[in-house]
Design an enzyme around this catalytic site. Structure first.
Site, mmCIF file in Angstrom:
data_model
loop_
_atom_site.group_PDB
_atom_site.id
_atom_site.type_symbol
_atom_site.label_atom_id
_atom_site.label_comp_id
_atom_site.label_asym_id
_atom_site.label_seq_id
_atom_site.Cartn_x
_atom_site.Cartn_y
_atom_site.Cartn_z
ATOM 1 N N LYS A 172 2.280 -3.930 6.795
ATOM 2 C CA LYS A 172 2.697 -3.972 5.378
ATOM 3 C C LYS A 172 4.206 -3.763 5.267
ATOM 4 O O LYS A 172 4.882 -4.435 4.474
ATOM 5 C CB LYS A 172 1.968 -2.899 4.564
ATOM 6 C CG LYS A 172 0.474 -3.105 4.438
ATOM 7 C CD LYS A 172 0.135 -4.299 3.566
ATOM 8 C CE LYS A 172 -1.357 -4.559 3.458
ATOM 9 N NZ LYS A 172 -1.694 -5.839 2.852
ATOM 10 N N TYR A 201 -1.625 -1.056 10.937
ATOM 11 C CA TYR A 201 -1.902 -1.611 9.604
ATOM 12 C C TYR A 201 -0.719 -1.348 8.670
ATOM 13 O O TYR A 201 -0.184 -2.258 8.034
ATOM 14 C CB TYR A 201 -3.190 -1.005 9.016
ATOM 15 C CG TYR A 201 -3.335 -1.241 7.529
ATOM 16 C CD1 TYR A 201 -3.592 -2.512 7.036
ATOM 17 C CD2 TYR A 201 -3.182 -0.192 6.609
ATOM 18 C CE1 TYR A 201 -3.707 -2.744 5.666
ATOM 19 C CE2 TYR A 201 -3.298 -0.411 5.244
ATOM 20 C CZ TYR A 201 -3.559 -1.691 4.777
ATOM 21 O OH TYR A 201 -3.655 -1.902 3.422
ATOM 22 N N SER A 210 0.840 -1.193 0.000
ATOM 23 C CA SER A 210 0.000 0.000 0.000
ATOM 24 C C SER A 210 0.875 1.243 0.000
ATOM 25 O O SER A 210 1.997 1.233 0.530
ATOM 26 C CB SER A 210 -0.863 -0.019 1.270
ATOM 27 O OG SER A 210 -1.416 1.251 1.518
HETATM 28 P P1 NAD Z 1 -11.017 -7.030 1.309
HETATM 29 O O1 NAD Z 1 -11.215 -7.052 2.781
HETATM 30 O O2 NAD Z 1 -12.189 -6.755 0.448
HETATM 31 O O3 NAD Z 1 -10.355 -8.411 0.839
HETATM 32 C C1 NAD Z 1 -9.509 -9.171 1.663
HETATM 33 C C2 NAD Z 1 -10.016 -10.611 1.621
HETATM 34 O O4 NAD Z 1 -9.161 -11.433 2.410
HETATM 35 C C3 NAD Z 1 -11.427 -10.760 2.199
HETATM 36 O O5 NAD Z 1 -12.212 -11.491 1.277
HETATM 37 C C4 NAD Z 1 -11.224 -11.540 3.502
HETATM 38 O O6 NAD Z 1 -12.315 -12.396 3.792
HETATM 39 C C5 NAD Z 1 -9.953 -12.308 3.202
HETATM 40 N N1 NAD Z 1 -9.131 -12.666 4.366
HETATM 41 C C6 NAD Z 1 -8.706 -11.858 5.377
HETATM 42 N N2 NAD Z 1 -7.892 -12.539 6.187
HETATM 43 C C7 NAD Z 1 -7.790 -13.807 5.687
HETATM 44 C C8 NAD Z 1 -7.063 -14.953 6.065
HETATM 45 N N3 NAD Z 1 -6.273 -14.954 7.143
HETATM 46 N N4 NAD Z 1 -7.200 -16.084 5.322
HETATM 47 C C9 NAD Z 1 -7.987 -16.083 4.230
HETATM 48 N N5 NAD Z 1 -8.684 -15.023 3.816
HETATM 49 C C10 NAD Z 1 -8.579 -13.887 4.532
HETATM 50 O O7 NAD Z 1 -9.850 -5.981 1.018
HETATM 51 P P2 NAD Z 1 -9.325 -5.387 -0.371
HETATM 52 O O8 NAD Z 1 -9.683 -3.945 -0.414
HETATM 53 O O9 NAD Z 1 -9.712 -6.252 -1.496
HETATM 54 O O10 NAD Z 1 -7.761 -5.453 -0.108
HETATM 55 C C11 NAD Z 1 -6.975 -6.549 -0.538
HETATM 56 C C12 NAD Z 1 -5.540 -6.333 -0.098
HETATM 57 O O11 NAD Z 1 -5.057 -5.097 -0.607
HETATM 58 C C13 NAD Z 1 -5.359 -6.248 1.424
HETATM 59 O O12 NAD Z 1 -4.156 -6.900 1.761
HETATM 60 C C14 NAD Z 1 -5.229 -4.766 1.687
HETATM 61 O O13 NAD Z 1 -4.458 -4.484 2.833
HETATM 62 C C15 NAD Z 1 -4.526 -4.301 0.423
HETATM 63 N N6 NAD Z 1 -4.765 -2.878 0.129
HETATM 64 C C16 NAD Z 1 -6.061 -2.435 0.008
HETATM 65 C C17 NAD Z 1 -6.309 -1.084 -0.259
HETATM 66 C C18 NAD Z 1 -7.724 -0.562 -0.375
HETATM 67 O O14 NAD Z 1 -7.911 0.630 -0.265
HETATM 68 N N7 NAD Z 1 -8.734 -1.385 -0.603
HETATM 69 C C19 NAD Z 1 -5.230 -0.201 -0.394
HETATM 70 C C20 NAD Z 1 -3.926 -0.688 -0.280
HETATM 71 C C21 NAD Z 1 -3.717 -2.041 -0.018
HETATM 72 C C1 UD1 Z 2 -6.680 5.486 4.053
HETATM 73 C C2 UD1 Z 2 -5.737 4.943 5.096
HETATM 74 C C3 UD1 Z 2 -4.514 4.348 4.393
HETATM 75 C C4 UD1 Z 2 -4.937 3.301 3.362
HETATM 76 C C5 UD1 Z 2 -5.903 3.965 2.373
HETATM 77 C C6 UD1 Z 2 -6.413 3.024 1.322
HETATM 78 C C7 UD1 Z 2 -6.103 6.401 7.064
HETATM 79 C C8 UD1 Z 2 -5.495 7.428 7.978
HETATM 80 N N1 UD1 Z 2 -5.340 5.999 6.010
HETATM 81 O O1 UD1 Z 2 -5.994 6.504 3.394
HETATM 82 O O2 UD1 Z 2 -3.652 3.754 5.335
HETATM 83 O O3 UD1 Z 2 -3.809 2.816 2.679
HETATM 84 O O4 UD1 Z 2 -7.029 4.481 3.121
HETATM 85 O O5 UD1 Z 2 -7.229 2.052 1.892
HETATM 86 O O6 UD1 Z 2 -7.206 5.919 7.296
HETATM 87 N N2 UD1 Z 2 -12.208 11.672 3.526
HETATM 88 C C9 UD1 Z 2 -13.222 12.536 3.913
HETATM 89 N N3 UD1 Z 2 -14.348 11.995 4.449
HETATM 90 C C10 UD1 Z 2 -14.526 10.657 4.627
HETATM 91 C C11 UD1 Z 2 -13.470 9.788 4.240
HETATM 92 C C12 UD1 Z 2 -12.334 10.336 3.690
HETATM 93 O O7 UD1 Z 2 -13.102 13.752 3.764
HETATM 94 O O8 UD1 Z 2 -15.565 10.221 5.160
HETATM 95 C C13 UD1 Z 2 -10.988 12.249 2.892
HETATM 96 C C14 UD1 Z 2 -9.709 11.967 3.669
HETATM 97 O O9 UD1 Z 2 -9.469 12.971 4.629
HETATM 98 C C15 UD1 Z 2 -8.688 11.952 2.546
HETATM 99 C C16 UD1 Z 2 -9.463 11.405 1.349
HETATM 100 O O10 UD1 Z 2 -10.836 11.636 1.646
HETATM 101 O O11 UD1 Z 2 -8.242 13.255 2.251
HETATM 102 C C17 UD1 Z 2 -9.238 9.922 1.111
HETATM 103 O O12 UD1 Z 2 -9.496 9.214 2.329
HETATM 104 P P1 UD1 Z 2 -9.492 7.614 2.397
HETATM 105 O O13 UD1 Z 2 -10.364 7.073 1.347
HETATM 106 O O14 UD1 Z 2 -9.774 7.238 3.792
HETATM 107 O O15 UD1 Z 2 -7.994 7.214 1.992
HETATM 108 P P2 UD1 Z 2 -6.595 7.688 2.604
HETATM 109 O O16 UD1 Z 2 -6.748 8.799 3.570
HETATM 110 O O17 UD1 Z 2 -5.672 7.907 1.481
#
Ligand code: NAD
Ligand code: UD1
Length: 344
Positions: free
Chosen positions: A151, A147, A123
């Site tokens: 990572k 979190y 991330s």
């Molecule tokens: P998500 O929660 O929708 O998907 C994660 C999946 O993993 C879920 O289906 C959950 O049931 C499964 N899971 C969790 N722990 C498990 C385990 N121990 N064994 C088997 N299954 C398990 O999340 P996502 O948004 O699809 O994110 C996927 C990955 O990307 C995560 O590692 C997350 O940290 C990373 N990531 C997500 C974002 C984001 O904003 N969505 C941003 C950066 C990184």
């Molecule tokens: C968040 C996480 C980050 C993670 C990323 C993607 C925090 C502090 N950081 O980041 O670790 O990698 O999500 O999953 O939670 N915002 C509003 N109102 C809301 C929600 C968000 O104004 O209800 C604003 C936030 O202040 C920010 C932007 O929208 O400026 C994006 O927010 P968000 O979607 O939570 O992502 P990140 O802050 O980038």
């Protein structure tokens, strides 16, 4: 065959579609802790192809060993994990337990099976509070919450594998792509799958769509006094379909003759910064729907701006984002309006 851990989740399910569309066989292992089996049913509907699903936890070493024995796996995409920043502050041990141990058990099973091609979900949070923008992969790394630290620790752990392999076998066979996602939004254009947070959303886009659909009264905009274009926070939003395609490119690279030299990090973003108000206004305009909002205090821990330099992914993975803000807001709304209660 590609093993996709966490394949029923938001990014995982979109990636399964792109893998199937590119003729990969797909094996999903997911505990369904934060997802629904319905997502995988819909992946099959959308692609007209089937995948293999095993319900289970990646921390189950016996299960993981059996998967490598029973299926012809050539590479793994590891999405499984917990991802809510606030929850990680309240429950750090739960986050370290899930995120670290799942990766450890997975890598042990991979090592024992001599399958050493891994794509890991990292991330942009590993850049901490960015000092210079845009962010390149070699900029300093830090964590601001458990979190993010999970990572960062995993990235470090994976970096130790190639040298150990070279020591043991005379040659390194590990190829690890650390994909650092910026802010994934959007949904498959069919509207059949999308992001379905089980709780009150932490992230901006699901909060906007749930407000638009009437599940939330109004959006709280966290601060309008940042040093940005309109004072609200700026992020690099990336359409989840582009992100999913980035995973296919990474897998193709690992399986190609050229491969990856050990462990390499790649930013997956668009390279463009978009403010909260730009996002809200674009959502309202493209979908002709009002999103009531109120400016409130800054959210603790937020950075003013964060966006990627995506040159390395362009050059080495032959990947770049193709979809813009318009597709992001339209597809997010298409999913939410067709599925007001998500998969429930
Ligand atoms: P998500 O929660 O929708 O998907 C994660 C999946 O993993 C879920 O289906 C959950 O049931 C499964 N899971 C969790 N722990 C498990 C385990 N121990 N064994 C088997 N299954 C398990 O999340 P996502 O948004 O699809 O994110 C996927 C990955 O990307 C995560 O590692 C997350 O940290 C990373 N990531 C997500 C974002 C984001 O904003 N969505 C941003 C950066 C990184
Ligand atoms: C968040 C996480 C980050 C993670 C990323 C993607 C925090 C502090 N950081 O980041 O670790 O990698 O999500 O999953 O939670 N915002 C509003 N109102 C809301 C929600 C968000 O104004 O209800 C604003 C936030 O202040 C920010 C932007 O929208 O400026 C994006 O927010 P968000 O979607 O939570 O992502 P990140 O802050 O980038």
């Amino acid at each position: 065959m590609i093993l996709v851990t966490g394949g029923a989740g938001y990014i995982g399910s979109h990636t399964c579609i792109e893998l199937l569309n590119n003729n990969f066989d797909v094996l999903v292992v997911d505990s369904l802790d934060n997802s629904s089996p319905e997502a995988l049913k819909r992946v099959e509907e959308i692609t007209g192809k089937s995948l293999t699903f095993i319900e289970g936890d990646v921390r189950d070493a016996t299960l993981m060993a059996s998967l490598f024995k029973d299926y012809p796996i050539n590479a793994v995409i590891h999405f499984a994990g917990l991802k809510a920043v606030g929850e990680s502050v309240a429950e750090p041990l739960m986050y370290y337990n899930n995120n670290l141990i799942s990766t450890l058990i997975l890598c042990e099973a991979m090592k024992n099976a001599s399958i050493k091609n891994l794509v890991f979900s990292s991330s942009a949070t590993v850049y901490g509070d960015p000092q210079t923008l845009p962010l390149t992969e070699d900029m300093p790394l830090s964590a601001t919450n458990p979190y993010g630290r999970s990572k960062l620790i995993i990235e470090e752990m994976l970096r130790d594998l190639p040298a150990a392999d070279a020591l043991a076998n005379g040659d390194n066979n590990w190829q690890v792509a650390l994909l650092r996602y910026f802010n994934p939004v959007g949904a498959h254009p069919s509207g059949k799958i999308g992001e379905d947070p089980s709780d009150i959303p932490n992230n901006l886009m699901p909060f906007i769509t749930q407000t638009a659909v009437g599940r939330r009264k109004q959006l709280a905009v966290f601060g309008d006094d940042y040093d940005t274009i309109d004072g609200t926070g700026v992020r690099d939003y990336i359409h989840v379909v582009d992100l999913a395609k980035g995973h296919v490119k990474a897998v193709e690279k690992l399986l190609s003759a050229e491969g990856i030299d050990g462990v390499q990090a790649y930013n997956l973003g668009t390279g463009n910064g978009v403010s909260v108000l730009q996002m809200v206004n674009s959502f309202a305009k493209e979908n002709s729907i009002e999103v009531p909002y109120q400016i409130v205090e800054r959210r603790p821990g937020d950075v003013a701006a964060c966006y990627a330099d995506v040159t390395r992914a362009q050059k080495e993975l032959n990947w770049q984002a193709e979809l813009g803000l318009k597709e992001m807001v339209q597809d997010s709304w298409n999913w939410q309006s067709q599925n007001p209660r998500g998969y429930r």
